[in-house]
Design a protein around this motif. Structure first.
Motif, PDB file in Angstrom:
ATOM      1  N   UNK A 251       0.829  -1.212   0.000  1.00  0.00           N
ATOM      2  CA  UNK A 251       0.000   0.000   0.000  1.00  0.00           C
ATOM      3  C   UNK A 251       0.866   1.266   0.000  1.00  0.00           C
ATOM      4  N   UNK A 252       2.132   1.131   0.434  1.00  0.00           N
ATOM      5  CA  UNK A 252       3.054   2.285   0.376  1.00  0.00           C
ATOM      6  C   UNK A 252       3.195   2.792  -1.067  1.00  0.00           C
ATOM      7  N   UNK A 253       3.022   1.887  -2.023  1.00  0.00           N
ATOM      8  CA  UNK A 253       3.136   2.279  -3.430  1.00  0.00           C
ATOM      9  C   UNK A 253       1.923   3.027  -3.953  1.00  0.00           C
TER      10      UNK A 253
ATOM     11  N   UNK B 204       0.545   5.866  -3.023  1.00  0.00           N
ATOM     12  CA  UNK B 204       0.479   7.266  -2.608  1.00  0.00           C
ATOM     13  C   UNK B 204      -0.423   8.103  -3.513  1.00  0.00           C
TER      14      UNK B 204
ATOM     15  N   UNK C 267       4.558  -3.896  -4.901  1.00  0.00           N
ATOM     16  CA  UNK C 267       4.496  -2.492  -4.495  1.00  0.00           C
ATOM     17  C   UNK C 267       4.560  -1.579  -5.722  1.00  0.00           C
ATOM     18  N   UNK C 268       5.427  -1.949  -6.682  1.00  0.00           N
ATOM     19  CA  UNK C 268       5.525  -1.143  -7.903  1.00  0.00           C
ATOM     20  C   UNK C 268       4.213  -1.195  -8.682  1.00  0.00           C
TER      21      UNK C 268
ATOM     22  N   UNK D 182       1.198   1.065  -7.655  1.00  0.00           N
ATOM     23  CA  UNK D 182       1.136   2.464  -8.086  1.00  0.00           C
ATOM     24  C   UNK D 182       0.449   2.603  -9.432  1.00  0.00           C
TER      25      UNK D 182
ATOM     26  N   UNK E 245       7.369   7.235  -5.815  1.00  0.00           N
ATOM     27  CA  UNK E 245       5.934   7.036  -5.607  1.00  0.00           C
ATOM     28  C   UNK E 245       5.203   8.350  -5.343  1.00  0.00           C
ATOM     29  N   UNK E 246       5.937   9.452  -5.330  1.00  0.00           N
ATOM     30  CA  UNK E 246       5.295  10.753  -5.190  1.00  0.00           C
ATOM     31  C   UNK E 246       5.255  11.297  -3.780  1.00  0.00           C
ATOM     32  N   UNK E 247       6.028  10.737  -2.872  1.00  0.00           N
ATOM     33  CA  UNK E 247       6.068  11.274  -1.514  1.00  0.00           C
ATOM     34  C   UNK E 247       6.914  12.546  -1.493  1.00  0.00           C
TER      35      UNK E 247
ATOM     36  N   UNK F 296       7.566   9.250   7.098  1.00  0.00           N
ATOM     37  CA  UNK F 296       7.205   7.858   6.821  1.00  0.00           C
ATOM     38  C   UNK F 296       8.375   6.959   6.514  1.00  0.00           C
TER      39      UNK F 296
END
Lengths: 254, 256
Positions: free
Chosen positions: A96-98, A100, A145-146, A149, B154-156, B164
């Motif tokens: 889920x970190x991917x 964003x 993860x990739x 996104x 990822x755009x952070x 994070x």
């Protein structure tokens, strides 16, 4: 319009000229492998393509727009999966970190992460931490993860250099399957000529530093590829010889 | 043998030797009471309540002071990690102030701040700030580049990455500083109470010591020890809560 259009970029780092006027294009749905002699600046190239580094001159355009920082629609998979994953997050939370830039509720994101984990063969490992699973499984988490996104272009930086041969073959086939099913454009940087040919529609051969494209070879082998049949095909062996000769010539003149 | 049993035996042995030495009369018993005398005094003192109040005041001071210092130090480290200019401005000042022993600034602090809560706040925060700040500043800059590049792709934003990626990645190291701060907090609280003294265990110990009430002094020491154990237990519980993953990861790596 090309998904990725690299126009004569140059890049120096710490006074050393790494990239010297490199151009390439990737069309929608293509799988491109980039190979070159060791230390030719493949990773620097990839960080420029990802918008993580700005080229000194020339331009990188993604879907027709000139890059200014990492764009939406591109995802990276690194070789160093054990460090690129976040060890304080469970596998599902790494996926889920991917997300964003994905507009969805937490519940929707978790549901989708579960689907993606299943798709990369990690059903039942969502609650594990990355360090509790094998290297090959960690790289699958990084792939998941990739994909989370929803990238249209996947950049892969030697993703399989650190896993054992059997796992590498499995994940190669997984990547090919996912790329085909999801219609992703992929750019794989690797030093492994066999992997480059096995995966790609086109193999781009880079020169020594300052690196530029010395050859752009169409790999007209039938898909789906097969680990045994493809690698035994005469056309494959001819291409392999051609690429290996190119690289060897550069190694001896370097 | 379980580790609990071993600890219990070891502590029992310590008290047995103490009791034996005290009863031998090598030191006059007025100055060196037996553990049983100390225990009896402690029970009396607890009944009277004064020692309990002193204990609670000191424990509260140490905990509040350490918490404030940790919050301030981590916030400062987050800012210096985010803004390089701030870091370059702050670090030389840190190098200058850090080696200053808290006791050395106490007289000046009394002059400026009086003997109230402000004095304790200042001494405790000053003493506990540095180990946390130094560990945090180092830890926040030490996250693997590949993690940060991944987050960026990822755009952070840089703030997101700080919160994070850098902060969680640095927490195990930051906790090294927190543990140091926790032990310093109790030392600083008691020392400040001795100097500024109106209440707390520091005052109790000083008062009992100067008036030669030796069993009471020992009772105060026992309470200080208990305060130390409580502070340590709280830090360990927080550690497990915040960075339990790190201990388990390290244990797994050690087992392989």
């Amino acid at each position: 319009m090309a998904v990725l259009d690299v126009d004569a970029i140059t890049k120096s780092l710490g006074g050393a000229e790494i990239i010297g006027g490199l151009s390439l294009r990737a069309e929608q749905g293509e799988f491109i492998s980039v190979v070159g002699p060791s230390g030719c600046g493949k990773t620097t190239l990839l960080t420029c393509l990802a918008g993580l580094r700005r080229p000194d001159s020339g331009a990188v355009a993604f879907e027709g727009r000139r890059l200014d920082g990492p764009p939406d629609g591109m995802a990276l998979i690194f070789q160093d999966y054990s460090r690129s994953l976040l060890p304080w997050r469970r596998n599902i939370d790494n996926v889920t970190f991917g997300m964003r830039r994905i507009a969805a509720t937490t519940v929707e994101k978790r549901d989708r992460a579960m689907e993606i984990l299943a798709a990369v063969g990690l059903r039942g490992f969502d609650r594990h931490y990355p360090w509790q699973v094998s290297g090959g499984m960690q790289q699958r988490v990084a792939i998941a993860r990739a994909l989370a996104a929803k990238p249209r272009l996947l950049l892969l930086d030697e993703p399989l250099a650190a896993v054992d041969a059997q796992t590498r073959a499995d994940i190669q086939d997984l990547l090919l399957k996912l790329a085909a099913e999801l219609g992703k454009t992929c750019l794989l940087v690797t030093h492994d000529v066999d992997e480059a040919l096995y995966m790609a529609d086109r193999v781009i051969v880079l020169s020594n530093r300052p690196t530029h494209v010395v050859d752009d070879i169409r790999v007209a082998l039938p898909r789906p590829r097969d680990q045994i049949a493809t690698r035994a095909a005469p056309a494959y062996l001819q291409l392999r010889e051609r690429v290996l000769n190119l690289i060897r010539a550069m190694r001896t003149t370097a | 043998m379980s580790s609990w049993l071993r600890s219990a035996l070891s502590i029992a042995g310590f008290f047995a030797v103490w009791e034996f030495v005290a009863r031998m009369g090598v030191v006059p018993s007025d100055y060196f009471p037996t553990p049983t005398q100390v225990a009896a005094t402690l029970v009396d003192e607890i009944r009277r309540g004064e020692i309990v109040a002193a204990f609670l005041v000191t424990l509260l001071r140490a905990l509040v002071g350490a918490s404030a210092a940790v919050a301030l130090a981590v916030a400062t480290a987050l800012l210096t990690a985010r803004y390089d200019l701030l870091r370059r401005a702050f670090d030389p000042i840190a190098e200058l102030l850090r080696p200053l022993p808290p006791a050395a600034i106490t007289p000046l602090a009394i002059f400026f701040l009086g003997l109230g809560w402000k004095l304790y706040a200042f001494i405790l925060v000053f003493a506990c700030f540095w180990p946390v700040y130094l560990n945090a500043a180092q830890a926040l800059g030490a996250a693997p580049a590949v993690q940060i590049q991944t987050a960026r792709s990822f755009g952070y934003s840089e703030w997101d990455i700080l919160a994070r990626v850098r902060l969680p990645a640095g927490l195990p190291t930051i906790f090294t500083g927190v543990r140091m701060a926790a032990s310093i907090a109790l030392i600083a609280a008691i020392a400040a109470e001795m100097i500024a003294g109106r209440d707390g265990l520091g005052f109790y110990l000083m008062d009992a010591g100067l008036t030669l009430r030796v069993p009471e002094t020992f009772a105060g020491l026992v309470m200080a020890m208990i305060a130390g154990l409580i502070v340590n237990a709280i830090v360990l519980a927080l550690l497990r809560l915040a960075v339990g993953w790190h201990a388990r990861m390290a244990a797994l790596a050690g087992a392989q």
